[in-house]
Design an enzyme around this catalytic site. Structure first.
Site, mmCIF file in Angstrom:
data_model
loop_
_atom_site.group_PDB
_atom_site.id
_atom_site.type_symbol
_atom_site.label_atom_id
_atom_site.label_comp_id
_atom_site.label_asym_id
_atom_site.label_seq_id
_atom_site.Cartn_x
_atom_site.Cartn_y
_atom_site.Cartn_z
ATOM 1 N N HIS A 180 5.806 -46.447 19.689
ATOM 2 C CA HIS A 180 4.639 -46.602 18.812
ATOM 3 C C HIS A 180 5.180 -47.285 17.559
ATOM 4 O O HIS A 180 5.873 -46.656 16.765
ATOM 5 C CB HIS A 180 4.059 -45.212 18.514
ATOM 6 C CG HIS A 180 3.029 -45.179 17.426
ATOM 7 N ND1 HIS A 180 1.750 -44.725 17.642
ATOM 8 C CD2 HIS A 180 3.082 -45.518 16.115
ATOM 9 C CE1 HIS A 180 1.061 -44.804 16.507
ATOM 10 N NE2 HIS A 180 1.851 -45.266 15.565
ATOM 11 N N ASP A 308 -5.072 -45.913 25.943
ATOM 12 C CA ASP A 308 -4.760 -45.060 24.786
ATOM 13 C C ASP A 308 -5.907 -44.076 24.563
ATOM 14 O O ASP A 308 -6.386 -43.895 23.430
ATOM 15 C CB ASP A 308 -4.482 -45.867 23.509
ATOM 16 C CG ASP A 308 -3.862 -44.994 22.420
ATOM 17 O OD1 ASP A 308 -3.595 -43.807 22.686
ATOM 18 O OD2 ASP A 308 -3.648 -45.492 21.302
HETATM 19 O O1 DOR Z 1 -5.515 -43.840 17.434
HETATM 20 C C1 DOR Z 1 -4.571 -43.158 17.844
HETATM 21 N N1 DOR Z 1 -4.763 -41.894 18.284
HETATM 22 N N2 DOR Z 1 -3.350 -43.675 17.822
HETATM 23 C C2 DOR Z 1 -2.264 -42.936 18.090
HETATM 24 O O2 DOR Z 1 -1.182 -43.469 18.055
HETATM 25 C C3 DOR Z 1 -2.386 -41.502 18.402
HETATM 26 C C4 DOR Z 1 -3.709 -41.185 18.936
HETATM 27 C C5 DOR Z 1 -4.033 -39.722 18.969
HETATM 28 O O3 DOR Z 1 -3.196 -38.934 19.444
HETATM 29 O O4 DOR Z 1 -5.142 -39.349 18.582
HETATM 30 ZN ZN ZN Z 2 -1.564 -43.102 21.969
#
Ligand code: DOR
Ligand code: ZN
Length: 439
Positions: A180, A308
């Site tokens: 990341h 994601d």
């Molecule tokens: O938008 C995000 N949400 N980016 C991340 O890197 C972590 C993730 C989360 O775990 O909610």
């Molecule tokens: Zn993520």
């Protein structure tokens, strides 16, 4: 002897460059045969797939299942059901849970709880203990327990020496490190992309360089450590350039992009009236970045598409923009959104085999997973797609516990209609069931 035959579809297996009308026979949880005009065995379950696309089971290598610790947002059962509903037969689960997935017992917990789930779950272990970025986690023992790779996703590894050691160690045990990439000092306090829109809105921005500086650092480290580095959710044009050059130099690096970074820009933060479903990390960038991401996806600089999937409860998101957590839930929208973009014809050179490669064979290769192909003897994981089916994205109807998406209300064309895992149907026409087998 369990048998399932999928008849009359257009079979696309990007791993084998296969694209023709054929029948797919699955037997005892493996792919038995692909041929046009196969005779259906007497005891076989039959899926009629005329007019449909038949492809290796899709794999989402970037998912947050929130289990254990935040089961009010998602858990292993709801998350795997959401995956099956979205056409995914397998997913990799990030370790930013509570407690953090940083030891073998946690890897075992996830694998045990996911046995027989509607989609396979490959747990990823944390790279550093407690995601604190101070001390390397026990990568070897976690790998032995079944970790598919290692990542502190949600948090960057700010300490370059730690990243160096982790890459070096992971290389020794043949594991991939998923990064990341975000310099927290450069990103400090930002909540959207730093640019014209953030200036107009008066919101603190996250500059592109926060991502690019860290990618540069890790590519340079990779040069001296060897090993395999995978860059999560690439979001800027500069990152694509860095990756293109690194690949040309022969570095062992791969990258993924999300549907939201491919389809949306920072203007939506303004146009949606500060809708917190647009708040995500990395942030939605500019049109220039979006175009560069497509270019990178099409020329192979970006290997895979991953959701994601970052589920959050409505109560957490229903606050001022500053206070909302980052994340977009994507398991049930990734495939339809990408099929819809394909159907629109907006992106020149974007084809169905390319899309399916980015969602099946490429993710399998990145994490060295079984599946991602319909070659004889592969796991009997298959996704069947209706490219013509139109529907409106309605988060209230999701299997996921979450509702956080900026795509709510969007009409899309293209949907998964069957998900098959280990030869068992886990989703039929939008209805999900668990497997009987415990694999
Ligand atoms: O938008 C995000 N949400 N980016 C991340 O890197 C972590 C993730 C989360 O775990 O909610
Ligand atoms: Zn993520």
């Amino acid at each position: 002897m369990k048998q399932l035959i999928i008849k009359g579809g257009r079979v696309i297996d990007p791993a084998c460059n296969y694209d023709r009308a054929a029948d797919v026979l699955l037997k005892d949880s493996l792919v038995e045969k692909i041929e046009p005009g196969l005779e259906a065995p007497a005891d076989a379950v039959i899926i009629e797939a005329e007019g449909l696309i038949v492809t290796p089971g899709l794999i989402d290598i970037h998912v947050h299942l929130r289990d254990p610790g935040q089961e009010y947002k998602e858990d292993i059962h709801s998350g795997t059901r959401a995956a099956a509903a979205g056409g995914f037969t397998a997913l990799a689960a990030m370790a930013n849970t509570d407690p953090v997935g940083d030891d073998p017992a946690m890897i075992g917990y996830i694998r045990k709880k996911a046995a027989g789930a509607a989609a396979r779950v490959y747990p990823l272990g944390a790279l550093t203990k407690g995601l604190a970025g101070k001390e390397m986690a026990e990568l070897g023992r976690m790998k032995f327990a079944g970790a598919a790779g290692f990542s502190d996703d949600g948090k960057p590894v700010m300490n370059g020496m730690l990243m160096r050691n982790a890459l070096h160690y992971a290389s020794g045990i043949g594991a991939v490190v998923i990064a990341h990439e975000e310099d927290l000092h450069l990103a400090a306090g930002g909540m959207m992309h730093e640019g014209t829109v953030s200036s107009i809105l008066g919101l603190r921005g996250i500059p592109s360089v926060a991502e690019e500086a860290m990618i540069s650092r890790d590519l340079m480290i990779l040069k001296i450590t060897g090993g395999r580095l995978h860059i999560a959710h690439v979001s800027t044009a500069g990152s694509v350039d860095l990756l293109r050059r690194a690949k040309a130099e022969g570095l062992n690096v791969t990258a993924e992009v999300t549907p939201h970074h491919l389809l949306l820009t920072d203007r939506l933060v303004k146009n949606s009236g500060y809708n917190t479903s647009t708040k995500v990390n990395p942030p939605l960038r500019t049109e220039h970045d979006r175009q560069a991401l497509w270019k990178g996806l099409l020329d192979g600089t970006i290997d895979a598409i991953a959701s994601d999937h970052a589920p959050h409860h409505t109560d957490d998101k229903d606050v001022e923009y500053d206070f909302a957590p980052c994340g977009i839930a994507g398991l049930e929208t990734t495939l339809p959104l990408m099929l819809d973009e394909l159907a629109s014809g907006r992106i020149k050179g974007f084809t169905l085999p390319l899309l399916l490669e980015k969602l099946s064979s490429a993710p399998a290769r990145i994490l060295d997973l079984p599946g991602g192909s319909l070659k004889q003897g592969s796991p009997a994981d298959v996704t069947v797609i209706d490219p013509e089916r139109q529907f409106i994205i309605e988060p209230d109807k999701w299997y996921s516990k979450s509702r956080n998406t900026p795509f709510a209300g969007k009409r899309v064309k293209g949907a998964p209609v069957f998900t098959v895992v280990g030869g068992e149907i886990t989703m039929k026409e939008g209805v999900v069931t668990e497997r009987t087998a415990q694999g």
